[in-house]
Design a protein around this motif. Structure first.
Motif, mmCIF file in Angstrom:
data_model
loop_
_atom_site.group_PDB
_atom_site.id
_atom_site.type_symbol
_atom_site.label_atom_id
_atom_site.label_comp_id
_atom_site.label_asym_id
_atom_site.label_seq_id
_atom_site.Cartn_x
_atom_site.Cartn_y
_atom_site.Cartn_z
ATOM 1 N N ASN A 122 -4.565 4.983 9.564
ATOM 2 C CA ASN A 122 -5.895 4.966 8.944
ATOM 3 C C ASN A 122 -6.492 3.560 8.954
ATOM 4 O O ASN A 122 -7.680 3.388 9.228
ATOM 5 N N ASN A 123 -5.672 2.559 8.656
ATOM 6 C CA ASN A 123 -6.150 1.177 8.676
ATOM 7 C C ASN A 123 -6.534 0.753 10.091
ATOM 8 O O ASN A 123 -7.524 0.045 10.293
ATOM 9 N N TYR A 124 -5.765 1.199 11.072
ATOM 10 C CA TYR A 124 -6.066 0.881 12.463
ATOM 11 C C TYR A 124 -7.414 1.475 12.861
ATOM 12 O O TYR A 124 -8.249 0.796 13.452
ATOM 13 N N HIS A 125 -7.622 2.734 12.532
ATOM 14 C CA HIS A 125 -8.893 3.390 12.874
ATOM 15 C C HIS A 125 -10.061 2.691 12.180
ATOM 16 O O HIS A 125 -11.131 2.532 12.766
ATOM 17 N N LYS A 126 -9.852 2.298 10.932
ATOM 18 C CA LYS A 126 -10.898 1.596 10.191
ATOM 19 C C LYS A 126 -11.223 0.261 10.871
ATOM 20 O O LYS A 126 -12.392 -0.103 11.009
ATOM 21 N N THR A 127 -10.194 -0.449 11.325
ATOM 22 C CA THR A 127 -10.398 -1.730 12.004
ATOM 23 C C THR A 127 -11.139 -1.535 13.318
ATOM 24 O O THR A 127 -12.051 -2.291 13.644
ATOM 25 N N ARG A 138 -13.203 0.871 14.086
ATOM 26 C CA ARG A 138 -14.606 1.192 13.792
ATOM 27 C C ARG A 138 -15.378 -0.055 13.378
ATOM 28 O O ARG A 138 -16.543 -0.215 13.726
ATOM 29 N N THR A 139 -14.727 -0.945 12.656
ATOM 30 C CA THR A 139 -15.382 -2.160 12.190
ATOM 31 C C THR A 139 -15.756 -3.070 13.351
ATOM 32 O O THR A 139 -16.819 -3.684 13.354
ATOM 33 N N TYR A 140 -14.887 -3.135 14.353
ATOM 34 C CA TYR A 140 -15.116 -4.056 15.462
ATOM 35 C C TYR A 140 -15.761 -3.404 16.676
ATOM 36 O O TYR A 140 -15.840 -4.010 17.731
ATOM 37 N N THR A 141 -16.230 -2.179 16.537
ATOM 38 C CA THR A 141 -16.932 -1.529 17.638
ATOM 39 C C THR A 141 -18.300 -2.182 17.798
ATOM 40 O O THR A 141 -19.049 -2.323 16.839
ATOM 41 N N ASP A 187 0.830 -1.212 0.000
ATOM 42 C CA ASP A 187 0.000 0.000 0.000
ATOM 43 C C ASP A 187 0.859 1.256 0.000
ATOM 44 O O ASP A 187 0.569 2.231 -0.704
#
Length: 167
Positions: free
Chosen positions: A69-74, A76-79, A37
């Motif tokens: 950014n990927n960490y934040h996305k992850t 949010r996904t697992y919230t 990436d």
């Protein structure tokens, strides 16, 4: 720097970038994904690279930002959202951040403290609080990026001193 020189520098940094990616992710497959990436993002943003800027630092910053950014996305996904909660009738009075009815005066005093900042500090700070990023503020106010960061820092210091009783 020509496209060939840019690509050569980037290829020569792959091992270094992989080590950074492994440090960030602690997982070999994720590190390879992050490396790929980062390489793609660096290649697609070659026109934004300035010759007198540290190339290794520039690429590392790209990698770090992608990782964050990927960490934040992850996250949010697992919230997990409690499906049993009535989200439309929440008890907002107790969770509003106000401890008492007179706390709205505190908000007015904070707003007044921000309004009383010197104009050169108030404008960048207000934009930052409104959600603008440093680079956007720099472009909007036509001032250098470092100046934006300094002014926001000094605005925070001034507000902390002014509002020391609110801690």
């Amino acid at each position: 720097m020509t496209a060939l020189q840019f690509q050569t520098k980037l290829v020569n940094m792959q091992e270094y970038m992989l080590n950074i990616a492994l440090f960030l992710t602690a997982n070999k497959e994720d590190a390879y994904d992050l490396l790929q990436d980062t390489t793609l993002k660096a290649l697609s943003n070659r026109d934004k690279y300035v010759d007198n800027v540290n190339f290794k630092g520039w690429v590392t910053t790209i990698m770090r930002n992608i990782f964050i950014n990927n960490y934040h996305k992850t996250v949010r996904t697992y919230t997990v959202i409690d499906q049993g909660a009535d989200l439309y009738n929440l008890d907002t009075i107790n969770h509003s951040g106000f401890s008492a009815p007179d706390s709205s005066c505190d908000i007015n005093e904070i707003s007044k403290a921000i309004e009383n900042l010197p104009e050169d500090l108030k404008n960048p700070f207000s934009l930052f609080v409104s959600g603008f990023q440093y680079i956007e503020i720099s472009e909007k106010l036509n001032i250098p990026l470092g100046t934006v960061k300094s002014r926001i820092f000094f605005a925070r210091q001034t507000l902390q001193t002014t509002l020391k009783d609110f801690r």
